[in-house]
Design a protein around this motif. Structure first.
Motif, short mmCIF file in Angstrom:
data_model
loop_
_atom_site.label_atom_id
_atom_site.label_comp_id
_atom_site.label_asym_id
_atom_site.label_seq_id
_atom_site.Cartn_x
_atom_site.Cartn_y
_atom_site.Cartn_z
N PRO A 1 0.80 -1.22 0.00
CA PRO A 1 0.00 0.00 0.00
C PRO A 1 0.84 1.28 0.00
O PRO A 1 0.29 2.37 0.10
N PHE A 2 2.16 1.12 -0.11
CA PHE A 2 3.05 2.27 -0.02
C PHE A 2 2.93 3.13 -1.26
O PHE A 2 3.04 4.36 -1.19
N ASP A 3 2.70 2.50 -2.42
CA ASP A 3 2.34 3.22 -3.64
C ASP A 3 0.83 3.19 -3.79
O ASP A 3 0.18 2.17 -3.51
N SER A 4 0.27 4.26 -4.25
CA SER A 4 -1.18 4.37 -4.40
C SER A 4 -1.69 3.40 -5.46
O SER A 4 -1.01 3.10 -6.45
N PHE A 5 -2.91 2.92 -5.24
CA PHE A 5 -3.60 2.09 -6.23
C PHE A 5 -4.23 2.95 -7.32
O PHE A 5 -4.74 2.43 -8.32
N ALA A 6 -4.18 4.27 -7.13
CA ALA A 6 -4.84 5.19 -8.06
C ALA A 6 -4.40 5.02 -9.52
O ALA A 6 -5.23 5.14 -10.43
N PRO A 7 -3.12 4.76 -9.82
CA PRO A 7 -2.74 4.60 -11.23
C PRO A 7 -3.47 3.46 -11.93
O PRO A 7 -3.76 3.55 -13.12
N VAL A 8 -3.77 2.39 -11.21
CA VAL A 8 -4.51 1.28 -11.81
C VAL A 8 -5.93 1.74 -12.13
O VAL A 8 -6.46 1.47 -13.22
N LEU A 9 -6.56 2.42 -11.16
CA LEU A 9 -7.91 2.94 -11.39
C LEU A 9 -7.91 3.95 -12.54
O LEU A 9 -8.82 3.97 -13.37
N GLU A 10 -6.88 4.79 -12.56
CA GLU A 10 -6.80 5.83 -13.59
C GLU A 10 -6.59 5.21 -14.98
O GLU A 10 -7.15 5.69 -15.98
#
Length: 696
Positions: A357-366
């Motif tokens: 969880p140290f890197d955001s999951f947002a890039p996958v969602l984006e």
């Protein structure tokens, strides 16, 4: 867990098949919960987080009885042969009872003697019935009459009212009665079932209690005021109980025409499958216990007498209701990618490694969001094993289909305990025009893959995400996992072929970069272990480091034993069950096994093979379990960019081997020893160092 010493004089022609070389998987999995419970007992952990760990250990034990013990009972009924450990199911079930009884005793000692008093000292009180004052009692009585009593349907047991069906893990009260009711019926026993609509933890108003964080278990309220349900009769005793049932759904996929319909039918009765465990109040009289055992068709050793609420895991609600930051882990902000015009531009610049969880999951969602909106995107293909409720990914896939994209989603209907949710999201996707595929008969699709086909000029380009964890925004904040974003042509071609294989009737395929279960992953792992063995025999450096959730595949374990005998140095980081027995002279003395239990659930799978200075490194969706390597669709994907491979090695392997605060070492007798800083070595927590380095 103690295993008998290996008698080398009695070994057969393949000594590495001796059953004494293997621990039992179920008992090893059960022992993992003692390591979770140790976090609840650790005064260095914030108080409400300790409460959370206690609840996790309780929930894990529930699931253990629902799945592992249930499967064992089924194996016993079928007369199946023992596994590599040589223990028949009946023996394992007996040992499970003894070990589970130790765990339950430790859980309730932790609650009654450590956490409950410590929470009270911190102003968070979970009040037992003997601690209610007069005002609290009056308020709770009114609450019972107004909010609880109207939804209860007590059932007196007599020839016209046989024992009711008891739902899996539901809260119930067995009531001993004396006297006669309005119809002249003599009372003896009654059952009061608590509907699931009722909150299991009741928060008292501050005006009544004097504090903002005072709570009472529903089970206590039911037990105290249950007499109001039986006017004119005397309540001689009221005892809470809970039954845990087998929850493993068994669908003969070869015999059904529609797997979705078959699963829907099975789910209807899941809550009433075979009973596996009875939890009951400690003071319940033996005759009542015998009555319950007879009703549930359970043996004596299936009873667990409880010194406290039978549903202790429900106290997790206190964690959510109490907003006291000083009693929880400090918040952190996951790292974000640097800005780019689009996520496609960023991936075009080079592979992207995400360490959750140290890197955001947002890039996958984006990536999925932009793919749904981008007119140049022609097709999206994705696997979904666990997506979570109200998944933003599902929303974007629906939108992509509405925008005219060709969208194919492989939904695994048999994802344990998510079957109903996955049936619902499959319906939603199909209604939006998404092509939904249920995978391959007999093989769960556990691989984590996303493929996007985009037109760029005159060419089509594939963009891929591969992960070790699920496409689930919630777990991405609490599970450690790796994700790879890449436009590598070979990887893209491999993922495309796997999707073609899953959605059609494609023949066996030859992949360029990926390893795939059930075809090449198992063989690929064995091949690389054997290569290290040959290096060691040739006098070359030989090393294997692997991180996973569980290990039990006998061929892999035998290969590791052979590698150890040849001199290969092997470090395994195995969070949960491990059936390999390390530290045996002449057999596994070059193998070390450790388990990490910390703030986040360790979930990524990484395999590293030294290969005489030219190492292979794979991330994977697969543990080294029989089911993952031989009976599931899984992927192992290489990290091809040297800088990213070095990151994976440093962050997930070397970092975790240096942990001396949250690590436990597996001993040759099956016990685990907690690792502590030795000599001048500074304290080191792998997860804390990643938080500091990546999120600081």
């Amino acid at each position: 867990m103690n295993a008998a010493a290996v008698d080398t004089a009695t070994l057969d022609t393949d000594p590495l098949r001796d059953s004494n070389l293997y621990f039992n998987r179920e008992l090893s999995q059960l022992d993992f919960n003692f390591r979770v419970l140790a976090q609840a007992q650790d005064p260095q952990v914030p108080l409400l987080e300790r409460l959370r760990y206690l609840c996790i250990s309780c929930t894990n034990l529930d699931e253990f009885f629902e799945i592992r013990a249930g499967t064992l009972r089924h194996a016993q009924d079928l007369g199946l042969a023992p596994g590599a450990d040589g223990l028949p199911p009946a023996t394992v079930l007996s040992r499970i009872h003894d070990r589970a009884a130790e765990l339950v005793k430790a859980q309730y000692e932790c609650w009654n003697e450590i956490l409950r008093p410590a929470l009270g000292d911190a102003g968070v009180r979970v009040l037992s019935r003997d601690a209610w004052d007069e005002r609290q009692t009056q308020w709770l009585r009114a609450y019972f009459r107004d909010e609880i009593m109207p939804v209860l349907s007590p059932l007196g047991l007599d020839p016209a009212h046989p024992f009711p069906k008891i739902l899996n893990k539901s809260l119930n009260i067995v009531v001993v009665l004396e006297g006669k009711d309005a119809f002249g019926r003599a009372g003896h026993l009654a059952i009061v079932r608590a509907p699931r609509s009722l909150p299991r933890i009741i928060q008292l108003p501050e005006s009544i209690s004097g504090g903002p964080h005072d709570f009472v278990f529903l089970s206590s309220v039911l037990s105290v005021f249950v007499d109001e349900l039986f006017p004119g009769m005397k309540v001689k005793g009221a005892y809470q109980f809970r039954v845990t049932r087998n929850s493993e759904l068994i669908v003969d996929e070869d015999e059904v025409e529609n797997l979705a319909l078959a699963l829907r039918d099975e789910l209807v009765g899941r809550g009433y499958l075979r009973a596996m465990r009875l939890e009951i109040a400690e003071q319940c009289p033996p005759p009542i216990v015998r009555t319950l055992l007879e009703n549930f068709d359970l043996p004596e050793n299936a009873v667990y007498r409880i010194n406290g609420p039978v549903n202790l895991n429900r106290v997790i609600q206190v964690y959510d209701l109490v907003q006291r930051p000083e009693l929880k882990f400090p918040p952190f902000q996951p790292r974000l990618l640097r800005d780019s015009e689009t996520i496609f531009d960023r991936i075009s610049d080079g592979d992207v490694l995400l360490h959750h969880p140290f890197d955001s999951f947002a890039p996958v969602l984006e990536l999925i969001k932009q793919a749904a909106e981008d007119p140049n995107v022609l097709a999206i293909k994705q696997t979904l094993y666990r997506a979570g409720k109200d998944s933003p990914i599902v929303e974007q896939l629906v939108q992509a289909a509405r925008n005219g994209k060709d969208v194919t989603v492989v939904v695994e209907l048999r994802a344990r305990f998510d079957e109903e949710a996955n049936l619902g999201l499959a319906d939603r996707l199909q209604d939006a025009g998404v092509q939904v595929v249920y995978g391959v008969v007999g093989y769960k699709t556990h691989a984590k893959m996303l493929l996007i086909v985009r037109r760029e000029g005159r060419k089509l380009r594939r963009y891929v995400h591969l992960g070790t964890g699920n496409y689930h925004s919630g777990t991405a904040r609490v599970y450690t996992d790796f994700g790879l974003l890449t436009a590598d042509p070979d990887i893209g071609a491999d993922v495309h072929q796997i999707f073609q294989q899953l959605s059609g009737l494609a023949p066996l395929i030859k992949l360029k970069r990926l390893l795939q279960s059930p075809f090449t992953l198992h063989a690929g792992v064995l091949k690389r272990i054997d290569r290290e063995t040959r290096h060691a025999k040739a006098g070359k450096p030989a090393r294997i480091i692997a991180k996973m959730n569980a290990l039990n595949e006998p061929q892999v374990i035998r290969a590791l034993y052979l590698a150890s005998q040849a001199g290969v140095q092997i470090d395994l980081i195995v969070r949960g069950a491990c059936t390999l027995r390390p530290g045996l002279p002449g057999i596994s003395d070059n193998i070390r096994v450790r388990s990490i239990v910390g703030r986040f659930l360790e979930h990524h799978r990484v395999y590293w093979f030294g290969n005489d200075g030219d190492p292979d490194l794979f991330c994977s969706s697969a543990d080294w379990l029989e089911r993952n390597l031989l009976r599931r669709v899984e992927t192992g994907f290489p990290i091809l960019v040297p800088e990213l491979a070095a990151r994976v090695f440093d962050e997930a392997l070397a970092n975790y081997l240096a942990d001396n605060l949250n690590a436990w070492e597996l001993q040759s007798d099956g016990g685990y020893r907690r690792v502590t800083p030795q000599g001048d070595a500074p304290p080191h927590s792998a997860q804390a160092s990643l938080l500091a380095d990546l999120c600081g």
